[in-house]
Design a protein around this motif. Structure first.
Motif, PDB file in Angstrom:
ATOM      1  N   LEU A  75       0.824  -1.212   0.000  1.00 49.71           N
ATOM      2  CA  LEU A  75       0.000   0.000   0.000  1.00 49.71           C
ATOM      3  C   LEU A  75       0.861   1.267   0.000  1.00 49.71           C
ATOM      4  O   LEU A  75       0.495   2.271  -0.617  1.00 49.71           O
ATOM      5  N   ALA A  78       1.874   1.856  -3.458  1.00 45.32           N
ATOM      6  CA  ALA A  78       0.731   2.342  -4.242  1.00 45.32           C
ATOM      7  C   ALA A  78       0.506   3.833  -3.990  1.00 45.32           C
ATOM      8  O   ALA A  78       0.242   4.601  -4.919  1.00 45.32           O
ATOM      9  N   THR A 105      -8.017   9.186  -4.462  1.00 41.06           N
ATOM     10  CA  THR A 105      -7.070   8.209  -3.932  1.00 41.06           C
ATOM     11  C   THR A 105      -7.632   6.794  -3.968  1.00 41.06           C
ATOM     12  O   THR A 105      -6.975   5.883  -4.498  1.00 41.06           O
ATOM     13  N   ILE A 109      -6.110   3.512  -6.105  1.00 42.99           N
ATOM     14  CA  ILE A 109      -5.432   2.379  -5.470  1.00 42.99           C
ATOM     15  C   ILE A 109      -6.356   1.182  -5.268  1.00 42.99           C
ATOM     16  O   ILE A 109      -5.972   0.212  -4.619  1.00 42.99           O
ATOM     17  N   THR A 112      -4.885  -2.235  -6.036  1.00 40.86           N
ATOM     18  CA  THR A 112      -3.925  -2.630  -5.004  1.00 40.86           C
ATOM     19  C   THR A 112      -4.644  -3.055  -3.732  1.00 40.86           C
ATOM     20  O   THR A 112      -4.254  -4.032  -3.091  1.00 40.86           O
TER      21      THR A 112
END
Length: 140
Positions: A75, A78, A105, A109, A112
């Motif tokens: 994370l 990412a 955001t 992401i 991910t």
């Protein structure tokens, strides 16, 4: 950020048996660090390994600790790869930080997040060794 990457990723290199011994020491009712802190604060001493509810909580804490390093690294990378131009554009347009997080955001992401969720779910099914070593079959 290099310091935090090192600290969080250090959990990835710890074997299950070493992790179980580490957490057994922390949760030990007589010499464990948690009960030493509880005694200092005049809180009740808890027997983490024989109480069924506390044994489950202690296994959950140790499992989360073991899987935290991988999730953090993925994370973190990412978040570092997000383009700053999108945040500058939304800031110029007057978007709040909460709006930017939810509408810029999270969508960027989300692949991910999905990957980390699936890998963490798979790793949670492999926690039998930790449960067996920490509770020796568990209370009850």
């Amino acid at each position: 950020s290099g310091f935090f990457r090192t600290i969080f990723s250090s959990t990835m290199g710890v074997s299950i048996s070493v992790s179980a011994i580490f957490w057994l020491f922390i949760f030990n009712p007589s010499i464990g660090i948690l009960n030493q802190i509880a005694a200092f604060l005049h809180l009740p001493i808890l027997n983490w390994s024989t109480d069924p509810n506390l044994a489950m909580i202690s296994v959950i804490i140790s499992t989360v600790w073991m899987n935290l390093g991988f999730a953090f690294l993925v994370l973190f990378s990412a978040f570092e790869s997000l383009p700053l131009s999108l945040y500058e554009e939304t800031a110029i347009e007057g978007a709040s930080p909460a709006y930017r997080f939810m509408h810029v955001t999270i969508p960027l992401i989300s692949p991910t997040l999905f990957f980390v969720s699936i890998i963490t779910l798979i790793e949670s099914f492999k926690s039998f060794g930790l449960i067996d070593l920490m509770t020796a079959g568990g209370p009850n």
